[in-house]
Enzyme design. Structure first.
Site, PDB file in Angstrom:
ATOM      1  CG  HIS A 252      -8.393 -15.650   7.356  1.00 40.33           C
ATOM      2  ND1 HIS A 252      -9.016 -14.910   8.320  1.00 40.33           N
ATOM      3  CD2 HIS A 252      -7.528 -16.467   8.007  1.00 40.33           C
ATOM      4  CE1 HIS A 252      -8.537 -15.247   9.505  1.00 40.33           C
ATOM      5  NE2 HIS A 252      -7.614 -16.185   9.340  1.00 40.33           N
TER       6      HIS A 252
ATOM      7  CE1 TYR B 129     -10.433  -6.325   6.688  1.00 42.35           C
ATOM      8  CE2 TYR B 129      -9.492  -4.154   7.082  1.00 42.35           C
ATOM      9  CZ  TYR B 129      -9.341  -5.465   6.690  1.00 42.35           C
ATOM     10  OH  TYR B 129      -8.111  -5.940   6.294  1.00 42.35           O
TER      11      TYR B 129
ATOM     12  N   PRO C  54      -3.256   1.364   6.456  1.00 42.43           N
ATOM     13  CG  PRO C  54      -3.138   1.011   8.756  1.00 42.43           C
ATOM     14  CD  PRO C  54      -2.981   2.061   7.719  1.00 42.43           C
TER      15      PRO C  54
ATOM     16  CE  LYS D 195      -4.208  -5.112  -1.586  1.00 40.64           C
ATOM     17  NZ  LYS D 195      -4.282  -6.398  -0.914  1.00 40.64           N
TER      18      LYS D 195
ATOM     19  CE1 TYR E 154      -8.449  -6.979   3.164  1.00 41.40           C
ATOM     20  CE2 TYR E 154      -8.441  -9.371   2.945  1.00 41.40           C
ATOM     21  CZ  TYR E 154      -8.294  -8.239   3.721  1.00 41.40           C
ATOM     22  OH  TYR E 154      -7.983  -8.352   5.057  1.00 41.40           O
TER      23      TYR E 154
HETATM   24  P1  FAD Z   1      10.110  -1.230   7.411  1.00 38.45           P
HETATM   25  O1  FAD Z   1       9.374  -2.410   7.933  1.00 38.45           O
HETATM   26  O2  FAD Z   1       9.801   0.105   7.983  1.00 38.45           O
HETATM   27  O3  FAD Z   1      11.667  -1.530   7.550  1.00 38.45           O
HETATM   28  C1  FAD Z   1      12.639  -0.524   7.333  1.00 38.45           C
HETATM   29  C2  FAD Z   1      13.870  -0.869   8.140  1.00 38.45           C
HETATM   30  O4  FAD Z   1      14.870   0.114   7.883  1.00 38.45           O
HETATM   31  C3  FAD Z   1      13.616  -0.837   9.643  1.00 38.45           C
HETATM   32  O5  FAD Z   1      14.102  -2.006  10.244  1.00 38.45           O
HETATM   33  C4  FAD Z   1      14.354   0.411  10.114  1.00 38.45           C
HETATM   34  O6  FAD Z   1      14.839   0.293  11.454  1.00 38.45           O
HETATM   35  C5  FAD Z   1      15.490   0.494   9.102  1.00 38.45           C
HETATM   36  N1  FAD Z   1      16.034   1.849   8.978  1.00 38.45           N
HETATM   37  C6  FAD Z   1      15.378   3.026   9.009  1.00 38.45           C
HETATM   38  N2  FAD Z   1      16.227   4.059   8.886  1.00 38.45           N
HETATM   39  C7  FAD Z   1      17.456   3.525   8.759  1.00 38.45           C
HETATM   40  C8  FAD Z   1      18.744   4.089   8.608  1.00 38.45           C
HETATM   41  N3  FAD Z   1      18.919   5.402   8.565  1.00 38.45           N
HETATM   42  N4  FAD Z   1      19.794   3.247   8.510  1.00 38.45           N
HETATM   43  C9  FAD Z   1      19.623   1.898   8.549  1.00 38.45           C
HETATM   44  N5  FAD Z   1      18.417   1.317   8.713  1.00 38.45           N
HETATM   45  C10 FAD Z   1      17.342   2.111   8.807  1.00 38.45           C
HETATM   46  N6  FAD Z   1       0.991  -4.338   5.379  1.00 38.45           N
HETATM   47  C11 FAD Z   1       0.378  -5.428   4.820  1.00 38.45           C
HETATM   48  O7  FAD Z   1       0.761  -5.813   3.707  1.00 38.45           O
HETATM   49  N7  FAD Z   1      -0.624  -6.116   5.460  1.00 38.45           N
HETATM   50  C12 FAD Z   1      -1.098  -5.724   6.669  1.00 38.45           C
HETATM   51  O8  FAD Z   1      -1.954  -6.382   7.245  1.00 38.45           O
HETATM   52  C13 FAD Z   1      -0.520  -4.528   7.259  1.00 38.45           C
HETATM   53  N8  FAD Z   1      -0.920  -4.068   8.479  1.00 38.45           N
HETATM   54  C14 FAD Z   1      -0.302  -2.983   9.049  1.00 38.45           C
HETATM   55  C15 FAD Z   1      -0.734  -2.534  10.294  1.00 38.45           C
HETATM   56  C16 FAD Z   1      -0.126  -1.425  10.870  1.00 38.45           C
HETATM   57  C17 FAD Z   1      -0.635  -0.916  12.196  1.00 38.45           C
HETATM   58  C18 FAD Z   1       0.986  -0.795  10.242  1.00 38.45           C
HETATM   59  C19 FAD Z   1       1.662   0.392  10.892  1.00 38.45           C
HETATM   60  C20 FAD Z   1       1.425  -1.249   9.020  1.00 38.45           C
HETATM   61  C21 FAD Z   1       0.798  -2.333   8.409  1.00 38.45           C
HETATM   62  N9  FAD Z   1       1.217  -2.811   7.178  1.00 38.45           N
HETATM   63  C22 FAD Z   1       0.564  -3.872   6.577  1.00 38.45           C
HETATM   64  C23 FAD Z   1       2.345  -2.165   6.490  1.00 38.45           C
HETATM   65  C24 FAD Z   1       3.670  -2.907   6.659  1.00 38.45           C
HETATM   66  O9  FAD Z   1       3.937  -3.144   8.007  1.00 38.45           O
HETATM   67  C25 FAD Z   1       4.813  -2.066   6.034  1.00 38.45           C
HETATM   68  O10 FAD Z   1       4.421  -1.676   4.738  1.00 38.45           O
HETATM   69  C26 FAD Z   1       6.139  -2.860   5.972  1.00 38.45           C
HETATM   70  O11 FAD Z   1       6.741  -2.904   7.247  1.00 38.45           O
HETATM   71  C27 FAD Z   1       7.130  -2.226   4.992  1.00 38.45           C
HETATM   72  O12 FAD Z   1       8.350  -2.910   5.049  1.00 38.45           O
HETATM   73  P2  FAD Z   1       9.739  -2.193   4.713  1.00 38.45           P
HETATM   74  O13 FAD Z   1      10.784  -3.238   4.868  1.00 38.45           O
HETATM   75  O14 FAD Z   1       9.597  -1.453   3.443  1.00 38.45           O
HETATM   76  O15 FAD Z   1       9.884  -1.068   5.823  1.00 38.45           O
HETATM   77  C1  PHB Z   2      -3.335  -6.808  11.305  1.00 39.92           C
HETATM   78  O1  PHB Z   2      -3.677  -7.957  11.644  1.00 39.92           O
HETATM   79  O2  PHB Z   2      -2.450  -6.184  11.915  1.00 39.92           O
HETATM   80  C2  PHB Z   2      -4.029  -6.161  10.169  1.00 39.92           C
HETATM   81  C3  PHB Z   2      -4.940  -6.872   9.429  1.00 39.92           C
HETATM   82  C4  PHB Z   2      -5.592  -6.241   8.368  1.00 39.92           C
HETATM   83  C5  PHB Z   2      -5.323  -4.924   8.080  1.00 39.92           C
HETATM   84  C6  PHB Z   2      -4.388  -4.214   8.808  1.00 39.92           C
HETATM   85  C7  PHB Z   2      -3.736  -4.831   9.874  1.00 39.92           C
HETATM   86  O3  PHB Z   2      -5.983  -4.312   7.055  1.00 39.92           O
END
Ligand code: FAD
Ligand code: PHB
Length: 407
Positions: free
Chosen positions: A78, A206, A298, A302, A389
């Site tokens: 994009h 957005y 979100p 980021k 962005y």
């Molecule tokens: P997580 O994905 O939370 O992974 C942590 C893992 O640890 C999980 O599998 C969990 O089950 C495990 N865990 C937890 N507790 C324990 C325990 N006690 N013992 C063992 N395992 C455990 N980010 C972007 O960059 N771009 C986007 O477009 C974007 N959109 C988003 C939209 C939404 C609606 C949401 C909610 C988030 C979005 N994010 C986005 C954020 C992104 O999804 C998170 O920042 C990302 O998942 C972080 O990854 P992580 O591996 O740090 O944590």
């Molecule tokens: C998504 O596609 O889930 C998404 C895209 C952009 C954002 C957050 C979530 O800023």
């Protein structure tokens, strides 16, 4: 309960989200042994629908690991993003302004690609590990323990990487007085819907509408991901598909609304919005990375991208430790991450403030209108938004820092 095995590894990784899985592959590529311990099943982890927008730096890390062939085949690039306000859409031409674009490819798919790469190289990942506990991370012989199917296990290691998200055990294992926490909770959430229908938009929209924020996103040419700002008291069951699409249409702007197909949802969830940072990211031999250390709302897309830069820095620091017994990158890990984290926090907070409705604050509403008008009129403001962005640079690698120091 029976006693299981004791094993040893160099790095024990808690959590198999994107941070944990990616760190596992980066360490594997550097010849460092790691075990991932995850609370849920692999299927459960793959069932979570989250991020969709990847910065170029994130794609480059996945390229270096050789896990990006599906991303390049199925993801879409994009070159711009749209902001809807007062019934009009304004395009921010990312590529034209800053020479970079973003890639739309679901977090679920990255997770799948990384899980497959891990299985293919024969590296260990333990799923359904309950009661994970961290021990002796303040000393030089840390351990983690867990139970699986009623059997107790222990892993001795040199380092623990806490990649277990916001609700994980790693940050909770640190005594509260040692944590400096910075937090802002927003008075609303996002209700997200995933549906199998071709998106009637080419780029993400957005929208700031009088009824609240809406986001039109996508996962593929046949799958949309859409969000609306909702109340923190709302529950998913309060929102039928018909109610969601009706509200989405009212917010996204007439031209798109007429083309939105109210397809049945295949996933629907509510996420609260929060800004959160813990400092530092290092506690003895325990290193926090990803959502375990910080949360961004979100709106700036980021969170996943920050998790990638954290573990990229962490793998460089661990690699230098094992190659050269150099402690310095480990000592600098927290500061290096925090410099990038705070800038992403600032941008996500700014996007959230400009695009959502904050009830009962007339001054803030005027500032928001003025900020958006300024953005639409000013190439300088658009360039600043575009630069953030698409993602700020990761900064020099420890390799180039060393080359500099030697010169
Ligand atoms: P997580 O994905 O939370 O992974 C942590 C893992 O640890 C999980 O599998 C969990 O089950 C495990 N865990 C937890 N507790 C324990 C325990 N006690 N013992 C063992 N395992 C455990 N980010 C972007 O960059 N771009 C986007 O477009 C974007 N959109 C988003 C939209 C939404 C609606 C949401 C909610 C988030 C979005 N994010 C986005 C954020 C992104 O999804 C998170 O920042 C990302 O998942 C972080 O990854 P992580 O591996 O740090 O944590
Ligand atoms: C998504 O596609 O889930 C998404 C895209 C952009 C954002 C957050 C979530 O800023």
């Amino acid at each position: 309960m029976s006693t299981g095995t004791r094993t040893r590894t160099q790095v024990a990784i808690v959590g198999s989200g994107p941070a944990g899985l990616l760190l596992g592959q980066l360490l594997h590529q550097a010849g460092i042994d790691a075990i991932i311990v995850e609370r849920h099943s692999a299927e459960y982890v793959l069932g979570r629908i989250r991020a969709g927008v990847l910065e170029q730096g994130t794609v480059e890390v996945l390229d270096r690991l050789g896990v990006s062939s599906r991303l390049h085949a199925e993801g879409s690039i994009h070159e711009g993003v749209e902001i809807g306000f007062r019934g009009r859409r304004h395009r921010i031409p990312l590529k034209t302004l800053v020479g970079k674009a973003v890639t739309v490819y679901g977090q679920t798919e990255i997770t799948r690609d990384l899980m497959e790469a891990r299985a293919a190289c024969g590296a260990t990942a333990v799923y359904e590990a309950v009661d994970v506990e961290l021990h002796d991370w303040a000393g030089i012989s840390p351990k983690i323990s867990y139970r699986r199917h009623g059997v107790a296990y222990e892993i001795a290691c040199d380092f623990i990487a806490g990649c277990d998200g916001y609700h994980g055990v790693s940050r909770r294992s640190i005594p509260p007085p040692a944590l400096n926490i910075f937090e802002r909770v927003y008075p609303f959430g996002w209700l997200g819907v995933l549906a199998d229908v071709p998106p009637p938009w080419q780029e993400l929209i957005y929208a700031n509408s009088e009824r609240g924020f809406a986001l039109a996103s996508l996962r593929s040419p046949t799958r949309v991901r859409c969000y609306v700002q909702c109340s923190l008291d709302d529950r998913v069951d309060d929102w039928s598909d018909a109610r969601f699409w009706d509200e989405f249409r009212r917010r996204i702007g007439e031209e798109i609304a007429d083309r939105v197909i109210a397809a049945p949802s295949i996933e629907k969830s509510i996420a609260p919005l929060r800004s959160f940072v813990v400092e530092p990211l290092r506690y003895g031999r325990l290193f926090l990375a990803g959502d375990a250390a910080h949360i961004v709302p979100p709106t700036g897309a980021k969170g996943l991208n920050l998790a990638v830069s954290d573990v990229f820095y962490l793998h460089e620091a661990l690699r230098d430790f094992y190659r050269e017994r150099s402690e310095r990158p480990l000592e600098e890990y927290s500061e290096r991450c925090l410099r990038r984290i705070w800038k992403a926090e600032r941008f996500s907070w700014w996007m959230t403030r400009q695009l959502h409705r904050f009830p009962g604050d007339a001054f803030a509403a005027r500032m928001q209108e003025t900020e958006l008008e300024y953005l639409f009129e000013s190439i300088a403001a658009q360039t600043s938004m575009a630069e953030n962005y698409v993602g700020l640079p990761f900064g020099p690698s420890t390799d180039s820092l060393r080359t500099h120091a030697a010169a």
